[in-house]
Design an enzyme around this catalytic site. Structure first.
Site, mmCIF file in Angstrom:
data_model
loop_
_atom_site.group_PDB
_atom_site.id
_atom_site.type_symbol
_atom_site.label_atom_id
_atom_site.label_comp_id
_atom_site.label_asym_id
_atom_site.label_seq_id
_atom_site.Cartn_x
_atom_site.Cartn_y
_atom_site.Cartn_z
ATOM 1 N N GLU A 1 0.814 -1.216 0.000
ATOM 2 C CA GLU A 1 0.000 0.000 0.000
ATOM 3 C C GLU A 1 0.849 1.268 0.000
ATOM 4 O O GLU A 1 0.770 2.111 0.896
ATOM 5 C CB GLU A 1 -0.956 0.006 1.191
ATOM 6 C CG GLU A 1 -2.014 -1.076 1.123
ATOM 7 C CD GLU A 1 -3.012 -1.017 2.259
ATOM 8 O OE1 GLU A 1 -4.125 -1.524 2.098
ATOM 9 O OE2 GLU A 1 -2.657 -0.479 3.344
ATOM 10 N N GLU B 1 -7.099 -7.476 -1.095
ATOM 11 C CA GLU B 1 -7.583 -7.295 0.273
ATOM 12 C C GLU B 1 -9.018 -6.793 0.258
ATOM 13 O O GLU B 1 -9.374 -5.923 -0.540
ATOM 14 C CB GLU B 1 -6.732 -6.277 1.045
ATOM 15 C CG GLU B 1 -5.356 -6.737 1.438
ATOM 16 C CD GLU B 1 -4.669 -5.717 2.345
ATOM 17 O OE1 GLU B 1 -5.383 -4.936 3.013
ATOM 18 O OE2 GLU B 1 -3.424 -5.706 2.386
#
Length: 690
Positions: A155, A311
């Site tokens: 991320e 995710e």
């Protein structure tokens, strides 16, 4: 790997599983996890994302044994690995040895260690250690039979997307010198004669830290560009190592949907597989609508190739002010939504719910109650169901509409306070326009402002604040060959240097749109003007308006209140015999007004629109050469009945042919298989009986 053949994930089924943190558990738990993963249908896990300190316990001192054992257990269970390079955050020993690598905020304060991403992206120390750790991981595990995919960092930009430290300042200066060549070029681009900001030496330039007043807008825009590029360099550094050591293994990093801070067009260009982390809020009944736009962006980053949802939350998260759990069935329909939009799987964060730390209340496929947890029972049911969707893997979404995502415009229209209004928000505009098209029944791709636009009948640009001649030429060619183009307010305002175009907005789009903007007219807080569609209803227009002068365009809607009453609000300029047209929307319309407008635009494009609309209904078609697979999803808590294409078979059921209608229960879903047609199936809500 030779030629342009893409590297793909080494997996022969839709991916299903989640982030796994074995270093939080004992070996007895690892063995139990492997058994339960098999029971749930898990075939892929991501690890060891945050385990650098457990792998390199001191400089150059590695402890691989525990990870070797975990990979052995998982491989024996038939579970493949999305193997992280473990570079998501630095170990404490590295930070304390080199505190200069910690990031600074715009106030010039150094941020402390104790969370994650505690690094300056430009730090040479950080980059050196990242490259070394990546090489160590690649050389140890690059030939492991369970390796399916490399997972670089984690991320990017989540906690630190910009840094204002002295090292970032030096890097920023090098970036500027490469962009402008010399100080004369920079001074001209930055317009330094305003407020006396001329630079006579490179070391006079600093990142735009907090200042006494508004900062130079071009400096701010360049800092946004530079900051995205700095993280891209960091990503490329790891990619180069991995491709040197393991050239056959695909590389990814997990994106965060439509994220402002990073130019994902650039990031996607250098990786093999687009992956995304998506967390729609269960408390928002319409959260699936912006999620659809996010997923449309993910599939578009690689020209329509399948991507992977890496995710999602099985239930509640741990970082909102109020973390509402997902209702029974919500995780299933959300997973199917991602697959409908081109994901070749549905992964979760996380597999086993943590006992300690910042994410111990974040849900998991295996909750704190273990096998008895609701999330595990739902995860197991979904795992069995996904096996029925194997024919969908590798297919592509059929979309005939694209939305322009231009990061310069997003950054330029939000980086500075020196704007006519702070309430005209790029992302809010994009989501509102997409929501109207979603309600009318269409999935939407995304495209850069310069295209390509092949295969689309309609292209919408909710805002193109920064516009240049190349973009105008590409958009004009799309209209000339028969496309419908819709451009939103405050577009064509400045060039890439943040200089207002000669003659004002819409600058290089002026001839294409057939309008000139004399003056922008923001709407005061708490007010909403009215806009009346020709031959139709009037709608509220809060936030924004513009004084338009038509220069070859016809008026489609006029302002119906305020100082702009009677003036054009929405215009259309046709492209002669091609049937193409360029529409300009100078206001921010309420949702019902956007639906009414886009109903007209869809008709002009020859595209269908639902007569009866319900934002809870979503239909998306993936297809191969022979078959259309149409996902029909009910995101609501009430029943929905839809018309069904003739001869459709339902993949999630017994595969038998359906009748003429289908009723979906709350959070219900169906996947309809039909022979591929010239146009994708268009799903409508069944009309009530008289």
């Amino acid at each position: 790997m030779t030629g342009d053949a893409p590297r793909g994930i080494r997996l022969d089924a839709l991916a299903y599983g989640g982030d796994y943190n074995p270093d939080q558990w004992s070996e007895e738990v690892w063995l139990e996890d492997a058994r339960l993963m098999r029971e749930a249908g898990v075939n892929l896990v991501s690890l060891p994302v945050f385990s650098w300190p457990q792998l390199e316990v001191a400089p150059g001192v590695y402890e691989w044994g525990w990870l070797d054992r975990v990979l052995e257990i998982l491989s024996d269970a038939g579970i493949r690995i999305d193997l992280a390079t473990a570079t998501a955050t630095p170990p404490a020993w590295l930070v304390r040895s080199h505190p200069e690598m910690l990031p600074w905020n715009e106030d010039g304060q150094r941020l402390e260690f104790g969370s994650r991403q505690a690094y300056c992206p430009s730090s040479p120390v950080w980059r050196e250690h990242v490259a070394r750790m990546t090489r160590a991981m690649a050389e140890r595990y690059g030939e492991h039979p369970g390796l399916a995919l490399w997972h670089v960092s984690n991320e990017y930009g989540d906690h630190v997307s910009r840094c204002w430290c002295p090292e970032s300042a030096r890097h920023f200066r090098r970036w500027l010198e490469a962009r402008y060549g010399g100080l004369d070029g920079l001074n001209a681009a930055w317009g330094v004669n305003v407020w006396g900001q001329r630079y006579t030496a490179w070391d006079q330039i600093e990142p735009p830290r907090r200042a006494t007043g508004p900062v130079n807008p071009t400096q701010l825009l360049d800092f946004e560009r530079f900051s995205s590029d700095a993280l891209l360099e960091l990503f490329q550094l790891e990619i180069d190592v991995l491709r040197e050591v393991t050239p056959e293994i695909a590389v990814t990093t997990n994106f965060m949907s439509l994220l402002r801070d990073l130019d994902y067009w650039d990031f996607a260009a250098v990786e093999d597989l687009v992956t995304d982390d998506a967390y729609p809020d269960p408390a928002d009944p319409l959260a699936h609508v912006p999620a659809a736009l996010n997923y449309g962006s993910m599939r578009s980053l690689k020209g329509g190739r399948p991507w992977l949802l890496l995710e999602q939350a099985p239930s509640g998260v741990s970082w909102r002010e109020v973390n509402v759990p997902k209702a029974p069935g919500q995780m299933r329909v959300g997973s199917l939504q991602a697959i409908a939009h081109g994901s070749d799987g549905a992964m979760c964060f996380q597999w086993r719910q943590a006992k300690y730390g910042q994410e111990k209340f974040h849900s998991a496929m295996l909750g704190h109650r273990g096998e008895a947890s609701r999330t595990f029972q739902e995860a197991k049911a979904l795992g069995a169901e996904l096996r029925r969707l194997e024919p969908v893997r590798g297919t592509r979404v059929r979309s005939r509409i694209a939305l322009v995502v231009d990061y310069d415009s997003w950054w330029g229209s939000s980086a500075t306070e020196s704007l006519p209004s702070q309430r005209l928000n790029w992302l809010a505009q994009a989501r509102a326009w997409h929501a109207a098209l979603h309600e009318l029944g269409h999935p939407v791709d995304t495209v850069p402002a310069s295209g390509p636009f092949d295969g689309y009948e309609l292209v919408v640009a909710p805002n193109l604040y920064v516009a240049d001649a190349e973009q105008a030429t590409a958009l004009g060619a799309f209209v000339a060959r028969g496309g419908q183009l819709v451009v939103g307010p405050f577009s064509g305002v400045v060039d890439p240097n943040e200089h207002v175009h000669d003659g004002g907005a819409p600058g290089p789009l002026r001839a294409l749109l057939g309008v000139e903007v004399d003056e922008v007219w923001p709407v005061a807080d708490g007010r909403a003007e009215r806009v009346a569609l020709a031959g139709g209803a009037a709608f509220d227009a809060p936030v924004w308006g513009e004084w338009l002068e038509a220069a070859g365009a016809e008026t489609i809607a006029a302002y119906d209140s305020g100082e702009l009453a009677g003036r054009p609000a929405i215009t259309r300029r046709g492209a002669d015999a091609s049937g193409g047209a360029a529409w300009y929307v100078s206001c921010v319309l309420e949702p019902a007004g956007l639906v009414a407008l886009f109903r007209r635009v869809l008709a002009a494009a020859g595209l269908p629109a639902r007569d009866r609309t319900d934002p809870m209904l979503e239909a998306v078609t993936r297809a191969d050469d022979d078959t259309d697979y149409t996902f029909v999803l009910n995101h609501g808590r009430g029943e929905l009945t839809v018309d069904v294409p003739h001869g459709a078979r339902e993949l999630l059921g017994d595969g038998a042919a359906l009748g003429t209608t289908l009723t979906l229960p709350r959070f219900g879903a169906a996947v309809l298989a039909t022979p591929r047609a010239a146009e994708p199936p268009f799903i409508t809500i069944t009309a009530p009986e008289d």
